[in-house]
Design a protein around this motif. Structure first.
Motif, short mmCIF file in Angstrom:
data_model
loop_
_atom_site.label_atom_id
_atom_site.label_comp_id
_atom_site.label_asym_id
_atom_site.label_seq_id
_atom_site.Cartn_x
_atom_site.Cartn_y
_atom_site.Cartn_z
N VAL A 40 -14.44 10.76 13.71
CA VAL A 40 -14.38 11.94 12.85
C VAL A 40 -15.60 12.02 11.93
CG1 VAL A 40 -13.15 12.99 10.90
CG2 VAL A 40 -11.87 12.12 12.87
N PHE A 42 -17.12 14.33 8.69
CA PHE A 42 -16.61 15.22 7.66
C PHE A 42 -17.62 15.27 6.52
CE2 PHE A 42 -13.51 15.61 3.94
CZ PHE A 42 -13.28 16.97 4.13
N THR A 231 -12.65 22.51 7.28
CA THR A 231 -12.77 21.61 8.42
C THR A 231 -11.40 21.46 9.06
OG1 THR A 231 -14.66 20.37 7.60
CG2 THR A 231 -13.24 19.23 9.16
N LEU A 233 -8.99 19.43 11.78
CA LEU A 233 -8.75 18.24 12.61
C LEU A 233 -7.63 18.53 13.59
CD1 LEU A 233 -8.79 15.24 10.07
CD2 LEU A 233 -10.71 16.24 11.31
N THR A 238 -12.47 15.75 14.96
CA THR A 238 -13.01 16.91 14.26
C THR A 238 -13.18 18.05 15.25
OG1 THR A 238 -14.27 15.39 12.85
CG2 THR A 238 -14.86 17.72 12.76
N THR A 241 -16.26 22.61 11.51
CA THR A 241 -16.37 22.96 10.10
C THR A 241 -16.97 24.36 10.00
OG1 THR A 241 -16.63 20.67 9.40
CG2 THR A 241 -17.45 22.36 7.89
#
Length: 524
Positions: A40, A42, A231, A233, A238, A241
């Motif tokens: 992931v 972020f 964002t 999930l 992910t 975004t």
């Protein structure tokens, strides 16, 4: 210098003047047999409100537990970079010292201590073992003013305040630790609309002052009201975004669930049968103030194959009405209740269940489930007479019943032996539904049936409601979400200050009409 040799953070800074307050790079977190987070990435810019969206189980909470130090460095793969510097948090205190503060849905306040004591827990100013109370309360006043609590006395006992103000105290507590990265995890789940508005205004003010916020919520209207960036999930990965201006609620839902939901509220066409429950001139006495009625002279009915929605502001009397009908409210009731045309006396919950009523309460963890028990034990709890002849539980019958609802309600669990406390909110709600469906109810009362669950799970709950309606079950649904009431109900009854102030057919109901009635406009 060749730009390709620059580290990623510097490239971002050159490309974008709004530099990153936080980067979580290639975070992977594994549990035995499960990869909760899979590579992931972020990134959160300084001074923005960044929403983190995803279904229950998508990895949002796990990612925040990594960030807050609850899962220490070494228990996951990847990097945490704050203000350009890599951080290795070994405990929660390390994250706090780096300016990271997380506020959970279930508040971590000592209710019997004063507000000031809560703000200074773990960092009380003292000399030679003697607490400087003057400093505690003086500095507490400053932090309370920072979150708009000008009318709260720092010496006041915290438990005497409402949930909304307690939420603000949690934020003040975080600010007092010099937090510049504030994480709010489902912060409005138990707040009234007015309290939600106050919270969102506080976050807007923080944004102007450069505080960075990560906002986790299933309530997409709040996300679109406050967030700059989103964002998403899904399944621990992910998905993307996006600036908020590039999104719609439907687009976010599609990204979260991995498919397009054609109708968020798949209401069945109205084809009601005969009246199942009729309530006439029904009043409920406040158990703490015998001279006051929490419900005053109500009359309504609900029919087979119908969803009757109940709207009203927090404290209007919605829950007290259904709890009383179910025999689970301390205040005495007056009036007439009929089921299938026969007068009944619903003196306690056993009598209500025997007459065909079932209640999925608004707090599933407190009133609906035993979290330490498994699925099959929870499902059979309200129907023990059918599986325990002579007072001895037939475990085979219990397992068969549990498996039936595990399958028919599409509960995501390895088996009926799975402990309910380990399930997501949506699956816990399905277990509660299974428990009451096992009683074969004529009238199913749902009090905030989708509170705290994600949009995919909500859609599944709605489909279960439709299946029950098609089988002739009468449903009463309380909801604080007006789109949900308008989308799923065939009729909507409105309560204001214990009185019935509106009854609308689905076709004529609007948010404006309902809110006018909920704020005291007397239509009846």
């Amino acid at each position: 210098m060749n730009s390709r040799m620059l580290p990623p953070l510097l490239i971002d800074e050159v490309a974008n003047p709004m530099t990153a307050a936080l980067e979580m790079r290639n975070i992977t977190k594994r549990f035995p047999g499960v990869t909760a987070l899979d590579n992931v990435t972020f990134t959160v810019k300084k001074g923005e409100v960044h929403a983190l969206c995803g279904e229950n189980g998508a990895g949002k909470s796990t990612l925040m537990k990594v960030l807050s130090g609850l899962y220490p460095h070494g228990s996951y793969e990847g990097q945490i970079v704050i203000d350009g510097e890599e951080k290795k948090f070994h405990q929660i205190k390390d994250a706090e010292q780096a300016g990271v503060a997380i506020i959970y849905q279930e508040l971590a306040l000592a209710k019997d201590l004063s507000v000031g004591e809560n703000l200074f827990l773990g960092k009380v100013p003292a000399k030679w073992g003697i607490i400087n109370w003057e400093q505690v309360f003086h500095e507490s006043g400053h932090w309370l003013r920072e979150v708009g609590l000008v009318d709260v006395n720092p010496e006041q006992e915290t438990g005497t305040l409402g949930i909304g103000k307690q939420q603000q105290i949690e934020i003040a507590k975080a600010l007092s630790k010099n937090a510049n990265l504030l994480i709010l995890d489902e912060p409005t789940a138990a707040l009234t609309e007015q309290e939600v508005e106050i919270l969102l205004n506080i976050l807007q003010d923080f944004k102007k002052r450069g505080v960075t916020c990560i906002y986790i919520s299933h309530k997409l209207n709040e996300v679109f009201a406050i967030a700059d960036t989103v964002t998403v999930l899904r399944d621990g990965q992910t998905i993307g975004t996006y600036p908020i201006g590039e999104l719609t609620e439907d687009k976010v839902i599609s990204l979260m669930v991995g498919r397009e939901l054609k109708e968020r509220f798949p209401r069945m066409p109205s084809n009601p049968g005969e009246v199942v429950l009729r309530v006439s001139d029904y009043s409920v006495i406040n158990p703490n103030q015998p001279s006051k009625k929490v419900i005053d002279s109500f009359s309504f009915d609900v029919r087979r194959g119908e969803i009757l929605g109940i709207a009203g502001l927090m404290g209007a009397g919605r829950t007290e009405l259904v709890m009383s009908l179910f025999g689970a409210y301390a205040g005495k009731s007056q009036g007439k209740v009929e089921i299938d045309g026969k007068p009944v006396k619903l003196s306690d919950t056993r009598a209500a269940i025997r007459e065909g009523l079932a209640l999925v309460s608004e707090d599933r963890k407190k009133y609906g489930l035993v979290l330490g028990m498994d699925i099959k034990s929870n499902v059979s709890m309200a129907s023990l007479s059918s599986i325990a002849p002579g007072g001895v539980i037939n475990h085979y019958k219990e397992a068969v019943s549990g498996n039936h609802y595990l399958s028919s309600l599409r509960i995501k669990a390895n088996s009926v032996e799975t402990v309910v406390g380990t399930l997501s909110g949506g699956n816990q709600q399905k277990v509660v539904l299974g428990k009451w469906l096992m009683t074969n109810p004529k009238v199913l009362i749902l009090d905030e049936p989708t509170r705290g669950i994600d949009v995919g799970a909500k859609f599944e709950i709605y489909n279960i409601m439709n299946e029950l309606v098609s089988q002739g079950v009468a449903i009463i649904m309380i909801s604080s979400e007006l789109p949900e009431l308008l989308g799923m109900s065939h009729r909507i009854m409105v309560i204001a200050e214990g009185k019935q102030t509106g009854m609308f057919q689905a076709e004529e109901a609007t948010q404006e009409l309902i809110m006018a009635a909920a704020t005291g406009g007397n239509r009846i």
